[in-house]
Design a protein around this motif. Structure first.
Motif, PDB file in Angstrom:
ATOM      1  N   SER A  21      -3.447  15.776  85.715  1.00  0.00           N
ATOM      2  CA  SER A  21      -2.047  15.424  85.500  1.00  0.00           C
ATOM      3  C   SER A  21      -1.652  14.297  86.437  1.00  0.00           C
ATOM      4  O   SER A  21      -2.190  14.177  87.545  1.00  0.00           O
ATOM      5  CB  SER A  21      -1.143  16.628  85.778  1.00  0.00           C
ATOM      6  OG  SER A  21      -1.476  17.721  84.949  1.00  0.00           O
ATOM      7  N   VAL A  23       2.057  12.669  87.683  1.00  0.00           N
ATOM      8  CA  VAL A  23       3.512  12.661  87.623  1.00  0.00           C
ATOM      9  C   VAL A  23       4.030  11.327  88.142  1.00  0.00           C
ATOM     10  O   VAL A  23       3.637  10.872  89.225  1.00  0.00           O
ATOM     11  CB  VAL A  23       4.109  13.813  88.439  1.00  0.00           C
ATOM     12  CG1 VAL A  23       5.631  13.764  88.380  1.00  0.00           C
ATOM     13  CG2 VAL A  23       3.602  15.153  87.913  1.00  0.00           C
ATOM     14  N   LYS A  76       8.700  15.340  81.079  1.00  0.00           N
ATOM     15  CA  LYS A  76       8.172  15.730  82.384  1.00  0.00           C
ATOM     16  C   LYS A  76       7.684  14.538  83.197  1.00  0.00           C
ATOM     17  O   LYS A  76       7.131  14.709  84.278  1.00  0.00           O
ATOM     18  CB  LYS A  76       7.031  16.724  82.202  1.00  0.00           C
ATOM     19  CG  LYS A  76       7.462  18.040  81.586  1.00  0.00           C
ATOM     20  CD  LYS A  76       6.286  19.009  81.475  1.00  0.00           C
ATOM     21  CE  LYS A  76       6.743  20.344  80.901  1.00  0.00           C
ATOM     22  NZ  LYS A  76       5.628  21.308  80.788  1.00  0.00           N
ATOM     23  N   THR A  78       5.095  12.782  82.844  1.00  0.00           N
ATOM     24  CA  THR A  78       3.713  13.116  83.177  1.00  0.00           C
ATOM     25  C   THR A  78       2.759  12.602  82.109  1.00  0.00           C
ATOM     26  O   THR A  78       3.047  12.686  80.912  1.00  0.00           O
ATOM     27  CB  THR A  78       3.553  14.642  83.326  1.00  0.00           C
ATOM     28  OG1 THR A  78       4.438  15.109  84.352  1.00  0.00           O
ATOM     29  CG2 THR A  78       2.133  15.014  83.707  1.00  0.00           C
TER      30      THR A  78
END
Length: 128
Positions: A21, A23, A76, A78
Motif C-alpha cells: 500500500s 498512502v 483513501k 491510496t
C-alpha cells in the motif's frame, strides 16, 4: 509535491502473495498518475506497474504481467499493488511514485524520470 508512505513489505516464500500500500498526502490524490518501481541490490530501478489518474488504463512490466495488479482508492488516497505467485527474483525494495505535473487523465508513465514524488520504499524478500 505529494508525500508518499509505503507499507506491506515483508519476508515470504515463493508462491505466496503480498499487497503493498502507498498512502499519499498533501495534495489532491486524483491529480496524480501513480506507479510502483523496484530496485534490487546492484541493479537499476525497474518499472513494475502504473495506473492513470482515472484508474484505467494500467500498465505492467514484462516480468510481473499476469501476477501483479495495481489499483487505487481515491477515497483513501491510496494506491495498491497486489503481488501473487511471488518469485525469488521479485526480491527488492519497492517504491511508490507520483506524477503530478503534466499527467494526463488516461495516461500511464513507465520512466522513473516522469515522476516527481517518491516514497521511502518497502522491502520485499521472497525465499525459495
Amino acid at each position: 509535491q505529494v508525500q508518499l508512505v509505503e507499507s506491506g513489505g515483508g519476508l515470504v516464500q515463493a508462491g505466496d502473495s503480498l499487497r503493498l500500500s502507498c498512502v499519499a498526502s498533501g495534495r489532491t490524490f486524483s491529480a496524480y498518475a501513480m506507479a510502483w518501481f523496484r530496485q534490487a541490490p546492484g541493479k537499476e530501478r525497474e518499472f513494475v506497474a502504473a495506473i492513470s489518474r482515472a484508474g484505467s488504463p494500467t500498465n505492467y512490466g514484462d516480468s510481473v504481467k499476469g501476477r501483479f495488479t495495481i489499483s487505487r482508492d481515491t477515497a483513501k488516497n491510496t494506491v495498491y499493488v497486489q503481488m501473487n505467485s511471488l518469485k525469488p527474483e521479485d526480491t527488492a525494495v519497492y517504491y511508490c511514485a507520483a506524477k503530478g505535473s503534466g499527467s494526463a487523465l488516461y495516461s500511464t508513465y513507465v520512466r522513473t524520470d516522469s515522476y516527481d514524488s517518491w516514497g521511502q520504499g518497502t522491502q520485499v524478500t521472497v525465499s525459495s
